[in-house]
Design an enzyme around this catalytic site. Structure first.
Site, short mmCIF file in Angstrom:
data_model
loop_
_atom_site.label_atom_id
_atom_site.label_comp_id
_atom_site.label_asym_id
_atom_site.label_seq_id
_atom_site.Cartn_x
_atom_site.Cartn_y
_atom_site.Cartn_z
N ASP A 67 59.44 28.83 -15.73
CA ASP A 67 59.36 27.72 -14.79
C ASP A 67 57.93 27.19 -14.82
O ASP A 67 56.99 27.95 -14.53
CB ASP A 67 59.74 28.24 -13.39
CG ASP A 67 59.86 27.12 -12.36
OD1 ASP A 67 59.09 26.15 -12.44
OD2 ASP A 67 60.71 27.24 -11.47
N VAL A 68 57.75 25.93 -15.17
CA VAL A 68 56.38 25.40 -15.31
C VAL A 68 55.62 25.35 -13.99
O VAL A 68 54.41 25.15 -13.97
CB VAL A 68 56.34 24.00 -15.99
CG1 VAL A 68 56.86 24.06 -17.41
CG2 VAL A 68 57.06 22.94 -15.17
N TYR A 160 58.44 10.15 -6.63
CA TYR A 160 58.62 10.33 -8.08
C TYR A 160 57.63 9.44 -8.83
O TYR A 160 56.95 9.88 -9.77
CB TYR A 160 60.06 10.01 -8.50
CG TYR A 160 60.25 10.10 -10.01
CD1 TYR A 160 60.18 11.33 -10.66
CD2 TYR A 160 60.48 8.95 -10.77
CE1 TYR A 160 60.33 11.41 -12.05
CE2 TYR A 160 60.63 9.03 -12.16
CZ TYR A 160 60.56 10.26 -12.79
OH TYR A 160 60.70 10.34 -14.16
N PRO A 190 59.16 6.17 -20.95
CA PRO A 190 60.44 5.49 -21.11
C PRO A 190 60.92 4.79 -19.84
O PRO A 190 60.59 5.21 -18.73
CB PRO A 190 61.41 6.62 -21.47
CG PRO A 190 60.58 7.86 -21.67
CD PRO A 190 59.33 7.63 -20.87
N GLU A 196 70.43 14.23 -18.32
CA GLU A 196 70.85 14.85 -17.05
C GLU A 196 69.99 14.37 -15.88
O GLU A 196 70.16 14.81 -14.74
CB GLU A 196 70.75 16.38 -17.15
CG GLU A 196 71.77 16.98 -18.10
CD GLU A 196 71.66 18.51 -18.21
OE1 GLU A 196 70.94 19.14 -17.41
OE2 GLU A 196 72.31 19.07 -19.10
P1 NDP Z 1 66.82 16.17 -18.12
O1 NDP Z 1 67.17 16.49 -16.70
O2 NDP Z 1 67.91 16.01 -19.10
O3 NDP Z 1 65.78 17.25 -18.67
C1 NDP Z 1 64.74 17.75 -17.87
C2 NDP Z 1 64.22 19.01 -18.50
O4 NDP Z 1 63.13 19.51 -17.69
C3 NDP Z 1 65.27 20.10 -18.56
O5 NDP Z 1 65.20 20.74 -19.81
C4 NDP Z 1 64.86 21.07 -17.46
O6 NDP Z 1 65.19 22.39 -17.87
C5 NDP Z 1 63.33 20.89 -17.47
N1 NDP Z 1 62.74 21.31 -16.21
C6 NDP Z 1 62.89 20.76 -14.99
N2 NDP Z 1 62.20 21.46 -14.08
C7 NDP Z 1 61.58 22.47 -14.76
C8 NDP Z 1 60.72 23.53 -14.38
N3 NDP Z 1 60.34 23.70 -13.11
N4 NDP Z 1 60.28 24.38 -15.33
C9 NDP Z 1 60.65 24.22 -16.62
N5 NDP Z 1 61.45 23.23 -17.04
C10 NDP Z 1 61.91 22.38 -16.12
O7 NDP Z 1 65.94 14.84 -18.03
P2 NDP Z 1 65.14 14.01 -19.14
O8 NDP Z 1 65.30 14.60 -20.47
O9 NDP Z 1 65.51 12.60 -18.93
O10 NDP Z 1 63.67 14.23 -18.60
C11 NDP Z 1 62.60 14.67 -19.41
C12 NDP Z 1 61.32 13.99 -18.93
O11 NDP Z 1 61.45 12.59 -19.15
C13 NDP Z 1 61.00 14.17 -17.46
O12 NDP Z 1 59.62 14.39 -17.33
C14 NDP Z 1 61.40 12.83 -16.84
O13 NDP Z 1 60.66 12.56 -15.69
C15 NDP Z 1 61.04 11.90 -17.97
N6 NDP Z 1 61.67 10.60 -17.97
C16 NDP Z 1 63.04 10.48 -17.93
C17 NDP Z 1 63.61 9.21 -17.92
C18 NDP Z 1 65.08 9.02 -17.81
O14 NDP Z 1 65.51 7.90 -17.46
N7 NDP Z 1 65.90 10.00 -18.11
C19 NDP Z 1 62.77 8.00 -18.03
C20 NDP Z 1 61.37 8.25 -18.03
C21 NDP Z 1 60.85 9.50 -18.04
P3 NDP Z 1 65.71 23.56 -16.90
O15 NDP Z 1 66.57 22.91 -15.86
O16 NDP Z 1 66.44 24.47 -17.83
O17 NDP Z 1 64.46 24.15 -16.36
C1 8X3 Z 2 62.79 7.72 -15.08
C2 8X3 Z 2 63.02 6.27 -15.08
O1 8X3 Z 2 63.20 4.25 -13.55
O2 8X3 Z 2 64.67 6.12 -13.10
O3 8X3 Z 2 61.44 8.03 -15.05
O4 8X3 Z 2 62.35 6.25 -12.57
S1 8X3 Z 2 63.31 5.71 -13.49
#
Ligand code: NDP
Ligand code: 8X3
Length: 259
Positions: A67-68, A160, A190, A196
């Site tokens: 967990d980060v 957020y 992005p 998810e």
């Molecule tokens: P997902 O929910 O699909 O993936 C998120 C990942 O983060 C999972 O692998 C989860 O793994 C991990 N995670 C969450 N909390 C923790 C924690 N405390 N410790 C370790 N790992 C953690 O979402 P995305 O792939 O979309 O998100 C990835 C990144 O992209 C994030 O930073 C998000 O803010 C960013 N982002 C996403 C966008 C979108 O529209 N989807 C747009 C812009 C940015 P696990 O649950 O196994 O810990």
């Molecule tokens: C994820 C994109 O617009 O849902 O960072 O916040 S948004």
């Protein structure tokens, strides 16, 4: 014509590799033959992914369930890495989430803490442990996953967005701090990506999450993996500092053209 991209096969650490952008990036870089350290909380998913990448792409791949938010467990895990895994060349700070969509006066403290601790402190924790090795070797690359939410605030997204504005500041700050040591820093920001993310934001409410992507084509996790792969394969003298990548139908944080 000869490609100008550098054919490096570094050890790449990806946080948040159990789904979405992190997982797609792991697959993309496995195809390239990189050695991967994959981190996330879901140990079973992580181990299954690691095993499948090892088999499918004949690469070395290590699962690190962590967990980060937890600095002391990160410290233990990374200090106990086998010697041959210690020289991490690329760190992709991807783990992150949104929790809830509420105006500030109705927001939940738990949601705020989770977002702040994961999206801001998580990046700091991992970077504090991994950057010193890069600095010592005079070489490395850190890629922080920001967001359009780190460039524009939208209603009910203040906290957020604040965490992603912080990622923007951390990227710029790391860039300034690490430039004398030959360590590159980039961010990828992005717009809407269908992963998810919304399911997590709405705590498992699939109907509500699905509506976020109604009537337009969002980005796919693979689109972001493409960009990350491009960034880390530039020649040594090139640093892509920041990429804002949006669905064609999304003009800003709040303007999405839906059919
Ligand atoms: P997902 O929910 O699909 O993936 C998120 C990942 O983060 C999972 O692998 C989860 O793994 C991990 N995670 C969450 N909390 C923790 C924690 N405390 N410790 C370790 N790992 C953690 O979402 P995305 O792939 O979309 O998100 C990835 C990144 O992209 C994030 O930073 C998000 O803010 C960013 N982002 C996403 C966008 C979108 O529209 N989807 C747009 C812009 C940015 P696990 O649950 O196994 O810990
Ligand atoms: C994820 C994109 O617009 O849902 O960072 O916040 S948004």
């Amino acid at each position: 014509m000869k490609s100008k991209s550098t054919q490096i096969k570094p050890i790449v650490l990806i946080t948040g590799a159990t789904s979405g952008i992190g997982q797609a990036t792991a697959i993309r870089l496995a195809k390239d033959g990189c050695r991967l350290i994959l981190a996330g909380r879901r140990a079973v998913t992580l181990k299954a992914l690691t095993a499948s990448l090892q088999t499918k792409y004949s690469i070395e791949c290590l699962a690190v369930p962590v967990d980060v938010r937890n600095y002391s467990s990160l410290k233990t895990v990374f200090s106990e890495l086998p010697e041959e895994w210690k020289q991490i060349g690329v760190l992709i700070n991807n783990a992150g989430l949104a929790a809830g969509l509420d105006p500030v006066h109705e927001g939940s403290l738990d949601d705020w803490n989770q977002m702040i601790d994961t999206n801001i402190k998580g990046i700091l924790h991992v970077t504090k442990l991994i950057a010193p090795g890069m600095i010592e070797r005079g070489k490395g690359h850190i890629i922080n996953i920001g967001s359009i939410a780190g460039k524009e605030v939208y209603p009910k997204g203040a906290v957020y967005c604040a965490t992603k504005f912080a990622v923007e500041a951390l990227t710029l700050g790391m860039r300034q701090d690490f430039v004398p040591f030959g360590v590159k820093v980039s961010s990828v920001c992005p717009g809407a990506v269908e992963t998810e993310f919304s399911l997590v934001r709405f705590k498992g409410d699939a109907d509500r999450a699905g509506k976020i992507y109604d009537g337009f084509q969002p980005l796919e996790a693979d689109d972001i993996a493409d960009v990350i792969q491009y960034i880390i394969t530039r020649p040594a003298h090139v640093n892509i500092q920041d990429v804002l990548i949006m669905p064609a139908a999304q003009a800003s944080a709040t303007i999405i053209h839906r059919k």
